[in-house]
Every structure is written in structure tokens, then in C-alpha cells.
Write a protein that holds these residues in place. Structure first.
Motif, PDB file in Angstrom:
ATOM      1  N   ARG A  30       0.758  -1.204   0.005  1.00 26.95           N
ATOM      2  CA  ARG A  30      -0.013  -0.157   0.011  1.00 26.95           C
ATOM      3  C   ARG A  30       0.704   1.435  -0.056  1.00 26.95           C
ATOM      4  O   ARG A  30       0.484   2.219  -0.670  1.00 26.95           O
ATOM      5  CB  ARG A  30      -0.803   0.047   1.130  1.00 26.95           C
ATOM      6  CG  ARG A  30      -1.981  -0.876   1.105  1.00 26.95           C
ATOM      7  CD  ARG A  30      -3.052  -0.976   2.231  1.00 26.95           C
ATOM      8  NE  ARG A  30      -3.852  -1.940   2.206  1.00 26.95           N
ATOM      9  CZ  ARG A  30      -4.589  -2.369   3.195  1.00 26.95           C
ATOM     10  NH1 ARG A  30      -4.691  -2.020   4.593  1.00 26.95           N
ATOM     11  NH2 ARG A  30      -5.532  -3.275   3.091  1.00 26.95           N
ATOM     12  N   ARG A  33       1.969   1.683  -3.517  1.00 25.09           N
ATOM     13  CA  ARG A  33       0.985   2.064  -4.363  1.00 25.09           C
ATOM     14  C   ARG A  33       0.563   3.688  -4.170  1.00 25.09           C
ATOM     15  O   ARG A  33       0.523   4.232  -5.101  1.00 25.09           O
ATOM     16  CB  ARG A  33      -0.434   1.359  -3.996  1.00 25.09           C
ATOM     17  CG  ARG A  33      -1.573   1.900  -4.786  1.00 25.09           C
ATOM     18  CD  ARG A  33      -2.953   1.402  -4.113  1.00 25.09           C
ATOM     19  NE  ARG A  33      -3.036   2.042  -2.631  1.00 25.09           N
ATOM     20  CZ  ARG A  33      -3.571   1.532  -1.630  1.00 25.09           C
ATOM     21  NH1 ARG A  33      -4.501   0.559  -1.993  1.00 25.09           N
ATOM     22  NH2 ARG A  33      -3.698   2.077  -0.586  1.00 25.09           N
ATOM     23  N   ALA A 122       4.607   1.504  -8.975  1.00 22.94           N
ATOM     24  CA  ALA A 122       3.416   0.563  -9.386  1.00 22.94           C
ATOM     25  C   ALA A 122       3.844  -0.792  -9.399  1.00 22.94           C
ATOM     26  O   ALA A 122       3.156  -1.704  -8.712  1.00 22.94           O
ATOM     27  CB  ALA A 122       2.728   1.167 -10.355  1.00 22.94           C
ATOM     28  N   SER A 125       4.722  -2.315  -6.010  1.00 27.42           N
ATOM     29  CA  SER A 125       3.477  -2.513  -5.417  1.00 27.42           C
ATOM     30  C   SER A 125       3.167  -3.776  -5.629  1.00 27.42           C
ATOM     31  O   SER A 125       2.401  -4.591  -5.060  1.00 27.42           O
ATOM     32  CB  SER A 125       2.432  -1.325  -5.268  1.00 27.42           C
ATOM     33  OG  SER A 125       1.434  -1.662  -4.845  1.00 27.42           O
TER      34      SER A 125
END
Length: 137
Positions: A30, A33, A122, A125
Motif C-alpha cells: 500500500r 501504491r 507501481a 507494489s
């Protein structure tokens, strides 16, 4: 308009992630992200900053800037065009060459670096989320 709305939405979401209860629940994927979204929001902000340089210029002012910034020994100007990717205003010359004006030189490289950072975060993540799901099963 879309860029501004997207930037405001991302900023609102990211600000909501700073509350104490949410910070306690942070797990690595998280965090990555949200770092990815932060980098994307920064890229949009820099891109919009570059667009603002064009927003307040009239056609006559663009023509004057093309003329003022024309390199020495360059033949007459034949036109102008704008490109959104990369963000630039191009002055076209009669010999087929062109040169860029108005947009600061740091805009496009900064946007590219921030977008690469967003992509890297990204992907990190996604990998961390996949690892977490496979260890829980």
C-alpha cells in the motif's frame, strides 16, 4: 480541465491516506501504491505548469517569441505548431528545421522521470502484493 480534475482527485485521495488510522494499517504494497500515485500526481502537476506557460500567451505573443528566439543564421519563419507529448511550441523555419520556445527545458524531462518513478513504484507494489497473497494461501 481533465488534468486539473485528476490532480485534485489524487491530492484528495493522498491526503486521506495521511490520517492516523490509515497510517497504522500501512503495509508495504500500500505504501508503494501511494508513492506511485504521488509520483503520478507530481508529474501531472509539472505538466500542467508547462501548460500554464501557453495558456496566457496570445497568438501574436507566440509569433514575437518565435522571432526573438530565432537562432542566428536561420532563414524566415514559416509557421508554428504545438505538441502535447512532449509539451512544446515549435517554430518552423523555411529550410525544414525547427526550434522550441516558451516551455521551460526542465518540464519534459521532469515529467518523464516522475512517470518512470510512478511506474517503478507501481510495479513494486504489484510484486509485493502478489508475494503477500501467495504467502497467505
Amino acid at each position: 480541465m481533465i488534468g486539473t480534475a485528476t490532480l485534485l482527485s489524487l491530492a484528495g485521495y493522498l491526503c486521506s491516506r495521511l490520517t492516523r488510522p490509515v497510517r497504522r494499517e500501512y503495509i508495504p504494497f500500500r505504501l508503494w501504491r501511494d508513492l506511485s500515485l504521488l509520483a503520478a500526481a507530481a508529474a501531472i502537476a509539472v505538466y500542467l505548469w508547462g501548460c500554464l506557460h501557453l495558456l496566457f500567451l496570445k497568438d501574436q505573443e507566440l509569433a514575437e517569441r518565435c522571432e526573438l528566439q530565432r537562432p542566428a543564421g536561420t532563414p524566415t519563419l514559416v509557421g508554428r505548431r504545438g505538441d502535447f507529448i512532449p509539451l512544446r511550441v515549435v517554430c518552423e523555419v523555411s529550410n525544414g528545421h525547427d526550434y522550441t520556445i516558451v516551455i521551460p527545458g526542465y518540464i519534459n524531462p521532469t515529467v518523464a522521470i516522475l512517470l518512470l518513478l510512478a511506474l517503478t513504484c507501481a510495479l513494486t507494489s504489484v510484486v509485493l502484493h502478489h508475494r503477500q497473497r501467495t504467502t497467505q494461501e
